[in-house]
Design a protein around this motif. Sequence first.
Motif, PDB file in Angstrom:
ATOM      1  N   TYR A 204       0.834  -1.197   0.000  1.00 50.79           N
ATOM      2  CA  TYR A 204       0.000   0.000   0.000  1.00 50.79           C
ATOM      3  C   TYR A 204       0.873   1.253   0.000  1.00 50.79           C
ATOM      4  CZ  TYR A 204      -2.825  -3.618   2.301  1.00 50.79           C
ATOM      5  OH  TYR A 204      -3.448  -4.796   2.623  1.00 50.79           O
TER       6      TYR A 204
ATOM      7  N   TYR B 279       0.419   5.247   1.282  1.00 45.91           N
ATOM      8  CA  TYR B 279      -0.376   6.218   2.005  1.00 45.91           C
ATOM      9  C   TYR B 279       0.312   7.572   1.935  1.00 45.91           C
ATOM     10  CZ  TYR B 279      -2.984   2.514   4.456  1.00 45.91           C
ATOM     11  OH  TYR B 279      -3.779   1.442   4.772  1.00 45.91           O
TER      12      TYR B 279
ATOM     13  N   GLN C 105       0.512  11.177   4.195  1.00 41.81           N
ATOM     14  CA  GLN C 105       0.163  11.849   5.435  1.00 41.81           C
ATOM     15  C   GLN C 105       0.638  13.293   5.373  1.00 41.81           C
ATOM     16  OE1 GLN C 105       1.799  10.346   9.135  1.00 41.81           O
ATOM     17  NE2 GLN C 105      -0.063  10.932  10.216  1.00 41.81           N
TER      18      GLN C 105
ATOM     19  N   LEU D 257      -4.164  10.000   7.811  1.00 47.41           N
ATOM     20  CA  LEU D 257      -3.536   9.220   6.757  1.00 47.41           C
ATOM     21  C   LEU D 257      -4.524   8.987   5.616  1.00 47.41           C
ATOM     22  CD1 LEU D 257      -1.566   6.401   8.585  1.00 47.41           C
ATOM     23  CD2 LEU D 257      -0.629   8.029   6.973  1.00 47.41           C
TER      24      LEU D 257
ATOM     25  N   LEU E 291      -5.190   6.754   2.182  1.00 48.71           N
ATOM     26  CA  LEU E 291      -4.785   5.644   1.337  1.00 48.71           C
ATOM     27  C   LEU E 291      -4.734   6.108  -0.112  1.00 48.71           C
ATOM     28  CD1 LEU E 291      -4.206   2.581   1.101  1.00 48.71           C
ATOM     29  CD2 LEU E 291      -6.674   2.283   0.750  1.00 48.71           C
TER      30      LEU E 291
ATOM     31  N   LEU F 226       4.463  13.236   4.163  1.00 43.88           N
ATOM     32  CA  LEU F 226       5.134  11.977   4.488  1.00 43.88           C
ATOM     33  C   LEU F 226       4.428  10.872   3.705  1.00 43.88           C
ATOM     34  CD1 LEU F 226       7.225  10.491   6.357  1.00 43.88           C
ATOM     35  CD2 LEU F 226       5.327  10.163   7.951  1.00 43.88           C
TER      36      LEU F 226
ATOM     37  N   LEU G 197       3.985   6.974   3.108  1.00 43.59           N
ATOM     38  CA  LEU G 197       4.190   5.739   3.849  1.00 43.59           C
ATOM     39  C   LEU G 197       3.824   4.538   2.997  1.00 43.59           C
ATOM     40  CD1 LEU G 197       2.600   7.092   7.073  1.00 43.59           C
ATOM     41  CD2 LEU G 197       4.916   6.214   6.977  1.00 43.59           C
TER      42      LEU G 197
ATOM     43  N   TYR H 161      -3.960   5.903  17.116  1.00 41.56           N
ATOM     44  CA  TYR H 161      -5.102   5.816  16.206  1.00 41.56           C
ATOM     45  C   TYR H 161      -5.937   4.571  16.522  1.00 41.56           C
ATOM     46  CZ  TYR H 161      -2.535   9.120  13.240  1.00 41.56           C
ATOM     47  OH  TYR H 161      -1.880  10.209  12.757  1.00 41.56           O
TER      48      TYR H 161
ATOM     49  N   VAL I 102      -7.626   0.698   5.162  1.00 41.48           N
ATOM     50  CA  VAL I 102      -7.550   1.236   6.516  1.00 41.48           C
ATOM     51  C   VAL I 102      -7.760   2.736   6.457  1.00 41.48           C
ATOM     52  CG1 VAL I 102      -6.073   1.552   8.519  1.00 41.48           C
ATOM     53  CG2 VAL I 102      -6.001  -0.585   7.256  1.00 41.48           C
TER      54      VAL I 102
ATOM     55  N   PHE J 170      -7.583   6.001   8.661  1.00 44.16           N
ATOM     56  CA  PHE J 170      -7.124   6.579   9.915  1.00 44.16           C
ATOM     57  C   PHE J 170      -7.833   7.903  10.170  1.00 44.16           C
ATOM     58  CE2 PHE J 170      -3.370   4.081  11.148  1.00 44.16           C
ATOM     59  CZ  PHE J 170      -3.199   3.306  10.026  1.00 44.16           C
ATOM     60  N   GLY J 171      -8.258   8.097  11.411  1.00 47.31           N
ATOM     61  CA  GLY J 171      -8.803   9.398  11.806  1.00 47.31           C
ATOM     62  C   GLY J 171      -7.685  10.301  12.242  1.00 47.31           C
TER      63      GLY J 171
END
Lengths: 114, 111
Positions: A33, A35, A37, A43, A45, A88, A90, B87, B99, B101-102
Amino acid sequence: ETGVTQTPRHLVMGMTNKKSLKCEQHLGHNAMYWYKQSAKKPLELMFVYNFKEQTENNSVPSRFSPECPNSSHLFLHLHTLQPEDSALYLCASSPSGTTKETQYFGPGTRLLVL
Amino acid sequence: DAKTTQPPSMDCAEGRAANLPCNHSTISGNEYVYWYRQIHSQGPQYIIHGLKNNETNEMASLIITEDRKSSTLILPHATLRDTAVYYCIVRADGGYQKVTFGTGTKLQVIP
């Protein structure tokens, strides 16, 4: 150390440059994956690859181009980025991409676009 | 995926237990609760997950209410290295992994 490595750890690039981010996992996983940020944001996706096939693209601009040559390697090719793309980035992996699995994250690449 | 709600920040004295709450009132019966943490400038680190029963591992304990609408992550003896954003995530069943994330809880462990 999570078994997921990313290079480079830091990258500064101009808006006309072309660069690539690399992710490698040593866990024998089949799903990988990307991601993003951004500062003070959750975060996000970006892409999902499962058994080298892209299974998800979350409306990511075409200036981000992923590549997954095999289950252990994932690349994110960058071209003509904008300053707001500074973030960032990830990489994560999981055994087979199904829902209940734990994802293992790399340390990230901190990107600054000037 | 069910939405989660966490307090934006918490403080905890070093050596004391840190209790981080999470509300997930719209969780479905087959959704798991996961906890990750992210120390500044590093990737998220998996902590623990559970479905219905309370769980414990070497890092933390997870307490899930009987109605599963909320959970608490417990770090039994917080250290300065536990300062991070925590988280809470719930995942939909079926299909490939996604997934969400908040904004998490920023835990500050104070000496």
